[in-house]
Motif scaffolding. Structure first.
Motif, PDB file in Angstrom:
ATOM      1  N   PHE A 172       0.881  -1.300   0.010  1.00  0.00           N
ATOM      2  CA  PHE A 172       0.038  -0.044  -0.041  1.00  0.00           C
ATOM      3  C   PHE A 172       0.802   1.351  -0.092  1.00  0.00           C
ATOM      4  N   SER A 173       2.026   1.350   0.913  1.00  0.00           N
ATOM      5  CA  SER A 173       2.640   2.656   0.718  1.00  0.00           C
ATOM      6  C   SER A 173       3.219   2.842  -0.655  1.00  0.00           C
ATOM      7  N   SER A 174       3.547   1.635  -1.460  1.00  0.00           N
ATOM      8  CA  SER A 174       4.057   2.142  -2.597  1.00  0.00           C
ATOM      9  C   SER A 174       2.894   1.949  -3.590  1.00  0.00           C
ATOM     10  N   GLY A 175       1.835   1.721  -3.263  1.00  0.00           N
ATOM     11  CA  GLY A 175       0.571   1.673  -4.176  1.00  0.00           C
ATOM     12  C   GLY A 175       0.405   0.366  -4.653  1.00  0.00           C
ATOM     13  N   LEU A 176       1.284  -0.669  -4.327  1.00  0.00           N
ATOM     14  CA  LEU A 176       1.324  -2.064  -4.738  1.00  0.00           C
ATOM     15  C   LEU A 176       1.382  -3.034  -3.623  1.00  0.00           C
ATOM     16  N   LEU A 177       0.938  -4.042  -3.702  1.00  0.00           N
ATOM     17  CA  LEU A 177       0.941  -5.242  -2.709  1.00  0.00           C
ATOM     18  C   LEU A 177       2.499  -5.716  -2.965  1.00  0.00           C
ATOM     19  N   GLU A 178       2.800  -6.076  -1.654  1.00  0.00           N
ATOM     20  CA  GLU A 178       4.257  -6.510  -1.519  1.00  0.00           C
ATOM     21  C   GLU A 178       4.546  -7.846  -2.262  1.00  0.00           C
ATOM     22  N   TYR A 179       5.589  -8.116  -2.608  1.00  0.00           N
ATOM     23  CA  TYR A 179       6.146  -9.182  -3.430  1.00  0.00           C
ATOM     24  C   TYR A 179       6.254 -10.405  -2.162  1.00  0.00           C
ATOM     25  N   PRO A 180       6.282 -11.725  -2.804  1.00  0.00           N
ATOM     26  CA  PRO A 180       6.433 -12.755  -1.811  1.00  0.00           C
ATOM     27  C   PRO A 180       7.909 -12.677  -1.244  1.00  0.00           C
ATOM     28  N   GLN A 181       8.112 -13.179  -0.027  1.00  0.00           N
ATOM     29  CA  GLN A 181       9.266 -13.004   0.718  1.00  0.00           C
ATOM     30  C   GLN A 181       9.420 -14.550   1.198  1.00  0.00           C
ATOM     31  N   GLU A 207      13.969  -6.735 -10.319  1.00  0.00           N
ATOM     32  CA  GLU A 207      13.133  -6.872 -11.427  1.00  0.00           C
ATOM     33  C   GLU A 207      12.057  -7.979 -11.067  1.00  0.00           C
ATOM     34  N   TRP A 208      12.412  -9.377 -10.426  1.00  0.00           N
ATOM     35  CA  TRP A 208      11.713 -10.260 -10.131  1.00  0.00           C
ATOM     36  C   TRP A 208      10.818  -9.614  -9.182  1.00  0.00           C
ATOM     37  N   ARG A 209      11.235  -9.142  -8.133  1.00  0.00           N
ATOM     38  CA  ARG A 209      10.099  -8.346  -7.159  1.00  0.00           C
ATOM     39  C   ARG A 209       9.120  -7.511  -7.594  1.00  0.00           C
ATOM     40  N   LYS A 210       9.608  -6.653  -8.647  1.00  0.00           N
ATOM     41  CA  LYS A 210       8.729  -5.750  -9.289  1.00  0.00           C
ATOM     42  C   LYS A 210       7.401  -6.331  -9.951  1.00  0.00           C
ATOM     43  N   LYS A 211       8.060  -7.430 -10.509  1.00  0.00           N
ATOM     44  CA  LYS A 211       6.795  -8.237 -11.430  1.00  0.00           C
ATOM     45  C   LYS A 211       6.206  -8.849 -10.647  1.00  0.00           C
ATOM     46  N   ALA A 212       6.559  -9.433  -9.362  1.00  0.00           N
ATOM     47  CA  ALA A 212       6.073 -10.409  -8.721  1.00  0.00           C
ATOM     48  C   ALA A 212       5.041  -9.610  -7.847  1.00  0.00           C
ATOM     49  N   SER A 213       5.354  -8.026  -7.324  1.00  0.00           N
ATOM     50  CA  SER A 213       4.447  -7.393  -6.752  1.00  0.00           C
ATOM     51  C   SER A 213       3.253  -7.117  -7.824  1.00  0.00           C
ATOM     52  N   LEU A 214       3.596  -6.583  -8.766  1.00  0.00           N
ATOM     53  CA  LEU A 214       2.593  -6.255  -9.903  1.00  0.00           C
ATOM     54  C   LEU A 214       1.628  -7.553 -10.043  1.00  0.00           C
ATOM     55  N   LYS A 215       2.169  -8.587 -10.180  1.00  0.00           N
ATOM     56  CA  LYS A 215       1.132  -9.737 -10.338  1.00  0.00           C
ATOM     57  C   LYS A 215       0.515 -10.096  -9.171  1.00  0.00           C
ATOM     58  N   ARG A 216       0.925  -9.962  -7.956  1.00  0.00           N
ATOM     59  CA  ARG A 216       0.081 -10.181  -6.715  1.00  0.00           C
ATOM     60  C   ARG A 216      -0.889  -9.144  -6.748  1.00  0.00           C
ATOM     61  N   THR A 217      -0.641  -7.809  -7.129  1.00  0.00           N
ATOM     62  CA  THR A 217      -1.544  -6.586  -7.169  1.00  0.00           C
ATOM     63  C   THR A 217      -2.701  -7.039  -7.903  1.00  0.00           C
ATOM     64  N   TYR A 218      -2.445  -7.358  -9.360  1.00  0.00           N
ATOM     65  CA  TYR A 218      -3.517  -7.685 -10.547  1.00  0.00           C
ATOM     66  C   TYR A 218      -4.140  -9.020  -9.779  1.00  0.00           C
ATOM     67  N   GLU A 219      -3.646  -9.937  -9.172  1.00  0.00           N
ATOM     68  CA  GLU A 219      -4.672 -10.970  -8.886  1.00  0.00           C
ATOM     69  C   GLU A 219      -5.396 -10.544  -7.867  1.00  0.00           C
ATOM     70  N   ARG A 220      -4.939  -9.914  -6.844  1.00  0.00           N
ATOM     71  CA  ARG A 220      -5.692  -9.795  -5.564  1.00  0.00           C
ATOM     72  C   ARG A 220      -6.452  -8.590  -5.464  1.00  0.00           C
TER      73      ARG A 220
END
Ligand code: ADE
Length: 254
Positions: A172-181, A207-220
């Motif tokens: 949320f503070s970035s505007g996206l959901l966090e990537y998996p850890q 790069e992976w984290r950014k894409k994972a973050s976008l994917k998670r946000t897109y899905e959820r």
């Protein structure tokens, strides 16, 4: 920051203020919490704080006098000229991380937590600066909601979090959901950590984290993407996600 809470149930806050980050923030004098039972300000001989609604109907309504007087007393004690006076109620604006960031810049917050059917409307019209709801459901009172807001504001105050807990990359503070850890072990019962995270290649990991973050946000939470300023490259990735209905496995297939 000073935070005052006006409530009929101050004891509900003790565990929260005396644990974890909120306790530490107070010890470090980053924040100062004060609890007031507004029943103490009732001038009624039975110390009542509520009464029947004019016009009839079910339930009781919190009367203005104890709440106005308790706020006055806090203002006098703190010599605070412009505190934010926040009414917790289901009719308020829905709470967001943006609101937490806005409140974290104030010097003084006063929370009013009500019970019963409602507040006398003059409290809303002539006393409070903000009305906040933490979601579309009804709690028995505003206390738990105030704790949610106080917790999320406190952790944003400078030096409230240690390095390990740092705030800027939160969901949320970035505007996206966090990537998996992931943490050790790299292989747990045959469930493996993505290779890229073990590669030591920081650019690839980012790069992976950014894409994972976008994917998670897109899905959820696809609604969050509507307000997020995507770069051209990110737009392409989201397009691909949409085409594959979110089915692109990360990391290797991106
Ligand atoms: N009081 C009762 N329900 C509430 C909610 N959802 N948010 C804030 N205050 C409340």
């Amino acid at each position: 920051m000073r935070i005052d809470v006006l409530t009929l149930f101050p004891e509900m806050f003790h565990g929260v203020f005396q644990s974890s980050i909120l306790k530490k923030a107070q010890e470090k004098q980053i924040v100062d919490y004060h609890l007031t039972n507004f029943r103490d300000y009732s001038t009624n001989k039975h110390q009542n704080v509520d009464d029947y609604p004019y016009g009839g109907g079910a339930g009781m309504v919190l009367t203005p006098q104890p709440i106005f007087d308790a706020v006055d007393a806090v203002k006098k004690e703190t010599r605070s000229t412009k505190p934010r006076i926040i009414l917790m109620c289901p009719q308020g604006e829905t709470y967001t991380q943006q609101k937490a960031e806005q409140l974290s810049k104030e010097e003084h917050l006063i929370f009013i937590c009500g019970h019963y059917e409602g507040y006398d409307e003059r409290i809303r019209e002539h006393l409070v600066t903000d009305e906040i709801s933490i979601g579309d459901y009804v709690l028995t009172g505003g206390e738990l909601a105030a704790m949610v807001v106080i917790d999320s504001v406190t952790r944003l105050l400078k030096d409230a979090l240690g390095n390990e807990e740092s705030a800027p990359c939160d969901s949320f503070s970035s505007g996206l959901l966090e990537y998996p850890q992931y943490t050790r072990p790299a292989n747990f019962h045959d469930m493996k950590v993505p290779d890229v995270l073990l590669s030591g290649n920081h650019q690839k990991i980012e790069e992976w984290r950014k894409k994972a973050s976008l994917k998670r946000t897109y899905e959820r939470r696809p609604d969050l993407l509507e307000n997020y300023p995507l770069t051209e490259e990110e737009k392409e990735w989201v397009k691909k996600l949409k085409k594959n209905r979110g089915n692109l496995a990360y990391p290797d297939k991106i």
